[in-house]
Design a protein around this motif. Structure first.
Motif, PDB file in Angstrom:
ATOM      1  N   LEU A  23       0.811  -1.216   0.000  1.00 26.77           N
ATOM      2  CA  LEU A  23       0.000   0.000   0.000  1.00 26.77           C
ATOM      3  C   LEU A  23       0.842   1.263   0.000  1.00 26.77           C
ATOM      4  O   LEU A  23       0.461   2.261  -0.615  1.00 26.77           O
ATOM      5  CB  LEU A  23      -0.967   0.005   1.181  1.00 26.77           C
ATOM      6  N   LYS A  24       2.008   1.240   0.651  1.00 28.68           N
ATOM      7  CA  LYS A  24       2.837   2.448   0.670  1.00 28.68           C
ATOM      8  C   LYS A  24       3.326   2.792  -0.738  1.00 28.68           C
ATOM      9  O   LYS A  24       3.489   3.960  -1.070  1.00 28.68           O
ATOM     10  CB  LYS A  24       3.999   2.315   1.647  1.00 28.68           C
ATOM     11  N   TYR A  26       1.593   2.058  -3.581  1.00 30.55           N
ATOM     12  CA  TYR A  26       0.432   2.610  -4.277  1.00 30.55           C
ATOM     13  C   TYR A  26       0.170   4.043  -3.823  1.00 30.55           C
ATOM     14  O   TYR A  26      -0.170   4.904  -4.623  1.00 30.55           O
ATOM     15  CB  TYR A  26      -0.815   1.751  -4.053  1.00 30.55           C
ATOM     16  N   ALA A  27       0.322   4.300  -2.526  1.00 29.71           N
ATOM     17  CA  ALA A  27       0.073   5.635  -1.989  1.00 29.71           C
ATOM     18  C   ALA A  27       1.055   6.665  -2.561  1.00 29.71           C
ATOM     19  O   ALA A  27       0.710   7.837  -2.705  1.00 29.71           O
ATOM     20  CB  ALA A  27       0.163   5.616  -0.466  1.00 29.71           C
ATOM     21  N   GLU A  47      -5.663  -4.016  -7.407  1.00 23.35           N
ATOM     22  CA  GLU A  47      -5.182  -3.348  -6.183  1.00 23.35           C
ATOM     23  C   GLU A  47      -4.940  -1.865  -6.444  1.00 23.35           C
ATOM     24  O   GLU A  47      -5.330  -1.017  -5.637  1.00 23.35           O
ATOM     25  CB  GLU A  47      -3.889  -3.999  -5.698  1.00 23.35           C
ATOM     26  N   ALA A  48      -4.298  -1.557  -7.561  1.00 24.19           N
ATOM     27  CA  ALA A  48      -4.034  -0.157  -7.900  1.00 24.19           C
ATOM     28  C   ALA A  48      -5.339   0.609  -8.059  1.00 24.19           C
ATOM     29  O   ALA A  48      -5.478   1.735  -7.563  1.00 24.19           O
ATOM     30  CB  ALA A  48      -3.208  -0.077  -9.177  1.00 24.19           C
ATOM     31  N   CYS A  51      -6.966   1.583  -4.952  1.00 25.10           N
ATOM     32  CA  CYS A  51      -6.293   2.731  -4.342  1.00 25.10           C
ATOM     33  C   CYS A  51      -6.545   4.021  -5.119  1.00 25.10           C
ATOM     34  O   CYS A  51      -5.958   5.061  -4.821  1.00 25.10           O
ATOM     35  CB  CYS A  51      -4.790   2.457  -4.245  1.00 25.10           C
ATOM     36  N   ARG A 103     -11.409   3.358  -9.028  1.00 21.91           N
ATOM     37  CA  ARG A 103     -11.915   2.933  -7.707  1.00 21.91           C
ATOM     38  C   ARG A 103     -13.294   2.271  -7.852  1.00 21.91           C
ATOM     39  O   ARG A 103     -13.562   1.236  -7.231  1.00 21.91           O
ATOM     40  CB  ARG A 103     -11.985   4.141  -6.775  1.00 21.91           C
TER      41      ARG A 103
END
Length: 136
Positions: A23-24, A26-27, A47-48, A51, A103
């Motif tokens: 996640l870090k 992607y963030a 997953e992307a 995010c 999303r």
């Protein structure tokens, strides 16, 4: 070294295989690229999207079913198409709009929705039987 040689070393980092919490990454990203020659499903694309990131991906099987061209990402079949997609995604407003659509795509393709769909299929099959395993 490749990113530096191409003049994007301050903006691009090749991290290789990542174990654990992705996640870090992607963030920190503005866009996610998956230019694989083949891909069974492309979980990283989903997953992307979850995010809120637009995706640039190859037309590989599985991935192409998630990417809606120009809506939540771009599909590319060669290097010029990849470059074109990245150039278009330099537009922050476009990235934001496509990220929001990405999303929504992820929400439509969640594990809960997949499980519900499978349950509905299995329920229909069971209901269509006569109690002895034969079609009614």
């Amino acid at each position: 070294r490749l990113a530096v040689d191409c003049g994007v070393g301050d903006r691009v980092e090749f991290v290789g295989h990542v174990e654990g919490d992705v996640l870090k990454y992607y963030a920190a990203a503005d866009v996610v690229a998956l230019p694989s020659a083949s891909e069974a499903f492309g979980m990283s694309v989903l997953e992307a999207m979850a995010c809120g990131l637009p995706v640039v991906a190859s037309r590989a099987a599985g991935v192409a079913g998630l990417v809606e061209e120009g809506r939540n990402g771009f599909l590319a079949g060669d290097v010029p198409e990849l470059a074109s997609a990245f150039m278009r995604l330099r537009d922050a407003a476009l990235r934001k709009a496509m990220g929001a659509n990405a999303r929504l795509t992820a929400e439509r393709n969640s594990w809960d929705r997949a499980a519900d769909a499978y349950e509905a299929v299995f329920t229909d099959v069971i209901r269509s039987r006569d109690g002895k395993g034969h079609p009614s």
